[in-house]
Design an enzyme around this catalytic site. Structure first.
Site, PDB file in Angstrom:
ATOM      1  N   LYS A 175       0.839  -1.199   0.000  1.00 42.44           N
ATOM      2  CA  LYS A 175       0.000   0.000   0.000  1.00 42.44           C
ATOM      3  C   LYS A 175       0.877   1.253   0.000  1.00 42.44           C
ATOM      4  O   LYS A 175       1.904   1.313   0.685  1.00 42.44           O
ATOM      5  CB  LYS A 175      -0.902  -0.042   1.245  1.00 42.44           C
ATOM      6  CG  LYS A 175      -1.975   1.022   1.321  1.00 42.44           C
ATOM      7  CD  LYS A 175      -2.847   0.785   2.562  1.00 42.44           C
ATOM      8  CE  LYS A 175      -3.995   1.778   2.673  1.00 42.44           C
ATOM      9  NZ  LYS A 175      -4.847   1.486   3.853  1.00 42.44           N
ATOM     10  N   SER A 229      -9.829   1.406   2.785  1.00 39.65           N
ATOM     11  CA  SER A 229      -8.922   2.199   1.992  1.00 39.65           C
ATOM     12  C   SER A 229      -7.853   1.399   1.242  1.00 39.65           C
ATOM     13  O   SER A 229      -7.246   1.922   0.315  1.00 39.65           O
ATOM     14  CB  SER A 229      -8.223   3.222   2.885  1.00 39.65           C
ATOM     15  OG  SER A 229      -7.386   2.583   3.823  1.00 39.65           O
ATOM     16  N   SER A 281     -10.150  -1.042   6.943  1.00 35.88           N
ATOM     17  CA  SER A 281      -9.517  -0.787   5.647  1.00 35.88           C
ATOM     18  C   SER A 281      -8.760  -1.959   5.020  1.00 35.88           C
ATOM     19  O   SER A 281      -8.318  -1.859   3.880  1.00 35.88           O
ATOM     20  CB  SER A 281      -8.567   0.404   5.751  1.00 35.88           C
ATOM     21  OG  SER A 281      -9.284   1.610   5.696  1.00 35.88           O
TER      22      SER A 281
END
Lengths: 480, 99
Positions: A71, A146, A170
């Site tokens: 990420k 996310s 997330s």
């Protein structure tokens, strides 16, 4: 391509490790196959893809050279690390996050950086400054967030596995919406050093993988105390390879507050949830209703605490040391212009919300009360775990929704985290596994246990995974 | 619940500059979210200790050993402006008059 002539990107990460180890293929071949797949990604899942594998071969290391998608918000030395934000556009940090360095040393080199909601604030990936990620099951829909880029890449087969972060859901929610496995570990087991902070008392890194075995293999190398993160505590013992085929003697608690009707959970989601409970009973588990009386207030507490911490953490983006800078004559003017032009709408909203709830006259009513709700939620879970081994819920109230469907109303977006936020507030581990389809789109089953129960969670999830037999191929068929 | 004036005050605290349209929208959106948050008020939280952190760790100390830190030039490499081995910022003098 390997001697066996299979497409290496169809292998699970564990199978790829085994194939490298047995000499069926080389780490170089696996890396190149994924590099090509990541470079060809057309879901906007990647913000950066590695040019080449590291020169030192890692085939003898535990992860054998199977590469890792990471990420965006994990700092990676010399590689863009922008947390999905324009304010950090092009930022190349001078150091690497501990967990990324740890995994590289264990033989998982960096494959690419994945798209995300700006500063991990969002449940749809539509808050990325670099455009939304598309769901590989249906490109008109969101992948969740996310960690949406990580989830979409793993589901589509452009990454063998990926790192995400979970503050209120997330990892688990995008895993559910993309039909993969996502695990949020116990708070403190994985170092946060080098993770660009959102809400420090909640943020935790975890794996997004194609199956439960891969999640265990990756997590095994992630956990550990780190002197550079004073809140890290490591994991007692080791994460093992899950192998349970039965749930004999396991007591599952189904909190009526998080799984009942009339809570906004879609009928199709409840249907797959109930079908999985039946499977669990068939495997020997007992399933009973339990109570988490304060869970309905978790979302409210979360939307005080997380923005409050964010408003403080994001004060550092002021145009002085890194990132964007907009000059305006004076110093305060520079801060203000830089922040106003650098942050996106949702981030500004949360900074405002956090600043408000911490401001003089409101602190006790909002922040103080939310911290007390947090205590009650942790107590609710402790009480439930006195009777039950795990608490189980649907991961998200709906399957993947259409792009743009929830962007106009912040509250309608926030309720996506309804079932995942309570565990975050309590700091306990929880996994989401794919458990069926609602209208052709995957749904997730969440299993949460007490702090440090990761091995038991993985075992139970593995047994369920075998019984569910989820067919993930739909996400790859749609590849352009 | 949170009016335009409060929005402007909070924006100033947060070092954010909002357009007129943003102020209106923020007022509406924050009021809506705060309306949800205020349901916490239904709970009896008297005597409940606040949780600041879920993990019991106190005084996580490492040995006090001198180790190299980030070299200055690398620490400054991403800065928008540098001078004399430090971060360069506009003089706060002008702000003192505005504030």
């Amino acid at each position: 391509m390997s001697a066996t002539n299979t497409d290496l990107t169809t292998l699970t990460a564990t199978a790829a490790v085994d194939a490298i180890r047995s000499g069926d293929c080389s780490a170089r071949e696996v890396f190149d196959a994924y590099r090509a797949a990541a470079a060809a990604d057309d879901l906007n899942a990647y913000l950066w893809v590695a040019d080449d594998a590291p020169s030192a071969p890692s085939e003898d290391a535990p992860l054998a050279g199977v590469p890792l998608a990471v990420k965006d918000l994990f700092c990676t030395e010399g590689v863009p690390s922008q947390a999905g934000s324009k304010i950090l556009e092009g930022y190349r940090p001078p150091y690497t996050a501990s967990v990324v360095a740890r995994l590289a040393a264990a033989g998982a080199p960096l494959l690419g950086k994945t798209n995300q909601d700006e500063f991990a604030m969002g449940s749809s990936n539509e808050n990325s400054a670099f455009g939304p990620v598309l769901n590989p099951w249906d490109r008109t829909r969101v992948p969740g967030g996310s960690s949406g880029g990580s989830a979409a890449a793993v589901a589509a087969g452009s990454a063998p596995w990926a790192l995400g972060t979970d503050t209120g859901g997330s990892i688990r929610q995008p895993a559910a919406l993309c039909g993969i496995v996502g695990l949020k570990p116990t708070y403190g087991t994985v170092s946060r050093f080098g993770m660009i902070a959102f809400a420090s008392s909640l943020d935790q890194a975890g794996p997004l993988t194609r199956d439960v075995t891969d999640a265990a293999l990756l997590l095994r190398q992630m956990v550990g105390q780190d002197e550079r993160d004073s809140t890290s505590i490591g994991f007692p013992g080791e994460i093992g390879r899950p192998s349970a085929h039965s749930l004999e003697g396991i007591r599952l608690g189904v909190p009526e507050e998080l799984s009942g009707e009339g809570l906004g959970i879609d009928a199709g989601v409840l249907e797959t949830f109930n079908a999985t409970l039946k499977l669990a009973e068939g495997l020997g588990a007992t399933v009973q209703t339990c109570r988490l009386p304060h869970a309905p207030h978790a979302l409210a507490a979360y939307y005080v605490l997380a923005p409050a911490e964010a408003s403080s953490n994001l004060a550092r983006y002021d145009g002085v040391r890194y990132g964007a800078c907009v000059e305006d004559g004076g110093l305060v003017g520079m801060y203000t212009k830089t922040r106003s032009q650098g942050f996106g709408r949702e981030v500004k909203r949360r900074i405002m919300l956090g600043t408000y709830s911490l401001s003089s006259g409101y602190y006790e009513a909002y922040y103080g009360s939310a911290q007390r709700v947090r205590t009650k939620i942790a107590e609710d879970f402790a009480a439930a775990f006195g009777t039950f081994d795990f608490v189980v819920t649907p991961t998200a109230p709906t399957a993947a929704f259409e792009l743009g469907a929830k962007t106009a109303d912040p509250m309608s977006m926030y309720v996506n985290d309804y079932c995942t936020v309570p565990m975050s507030l309590a700091g306990i581990p929880a996994i989401s596994i794919p458990n069926g389809f609602d209208g052709g789109l995957p749904t997730g089953f969440q299993l949460a246990g007490p702090a440090f129960s990761e091995n038991r969670i993985l075992d139970a999830a593995f047994a369920l995974e075998q019984a569910i037999g989820f067919d993930a191929s739909g996400a790859r068929r749609n590849l352009g | 619940m949170i009016d335009r004036e409060q929005v402007l005050h909070v924006a100033r605290l947060a070092r954010l500059e909002l357009t007129d349209e943003e102020v209106g929208r923020m007022s509406e959106e924050l009021s809506n979210v705060l309306g949800h948050i205020e349901k916490i008020g239904e709970l009896d939280l008297a005597g409940v200790a606040p949780t600041t952190h879920v993990v019991e760790v106190s005084n996580a100390l490492r040995p006090d050993v001198v180790t190299p830190s980030l070299p200055r030039d690398i620490a400054l490499a991403a800065a928008p402006a540098v001078a004399d081995g430090g971060f360069l910022v506009p003089s706060p003098q002008a702000d003192a008059i505005d504030e």
